[in-house]
Design an enzyme around this catalytic site. Sequence first.
Site, PDB file in Angstrom:
ATOM      1  CG  ASP A  34     -11.771   2.497  10.896  1.00  0.00           C
ATOM      2  OD1 ASP A  34     -11.021   1.932  11.709  1.00  0.00           O
ATOM      3  OD2 ASP A  34     -11.457   3.548  10.294  1.00  0.00           O
ATOM      4  CE1 TYR A  68      -9.694  -0.539   3.013  1.00  0.00           C
ATOM      5  CE2 TYR A  68      -7.352  -0.262   2.540  1.00  0.00           C
ATOM      6  CZ  TYR A  68      -8.368  -0.660   3.390  1.00  0.00           C
ATOM      7  OH  TYR A  68      -8.064  -1.193   4.619  1.00  0.00           O
TER       8      TYR A  68
END
Length: 244
Positions: free
Chosen positions: A52, A110
């Site tokens: 994003d 992540y």
Amino acid sequence: MRNILLTIEYDGTNYFGWQKQPNKKTVQGVIEDAIKKITGEDVNLVGSGRTDRGVHALGQKANFKTESKIPTEKFPLALNSVLPNDISIKDAAEVSLDFSARYSAKQKTYKYLIYNHKFRPAILCNYVYHFPYELDLVSMQKSCEYFIGEYDFSSFCSSGSETNSKVRRIFDCYLTFENDCIAIYITANGFLYNMARIIAGTILDVGVGRFKPTDIPLIIESKDRTKAGKTLPPWGLYLVDVVY
């Protein structure tokens, strides 16, 4: 025809995410433009996932097909010579023509960085989430263990997800310290929309006592987004690695 796999590092601050969008500056779009500059080709750069706006990457993977005669090992230097300073190609490898950076991925990692100090940082403001309050780190670490396994992670998925199945397998989830920050690492076979940021927000809520570690299985079982913690901001999130 060759299929080239790139390993990419980028600072997501000044981009509208990875995926190409009309009239917006995106990481995919900028790299595709760079590839055209050095090969003369219009290519479709396939990323392992769509980060994003504001999310960073240390090891994003992406592949493209090319007729170019440029040696594979020369692509990083060639591309970096025309890319902006906040995007860097770290490696290039030739892969089979049927390889897809997105669909061939077996697992992704992540990390989320939390700056747990009284005063907010200036230099790090786009790279960490500032949280000035005291945290119970032992409980946070304990809560990480409850995420490991294969579950329906509907409680940790924002609306707007394009996938039908919400089942994912988390291989590892743990807390560590990096450069004066708390780092939450999550490795899974895939991530739902905002899943990593919601898990990080829920672990943070354990740290302030809103949840107990033993609440995590109940939150997962509920399949109810409102039962989990908040979605932390994008700028503390990094795509660390993708394994094939």
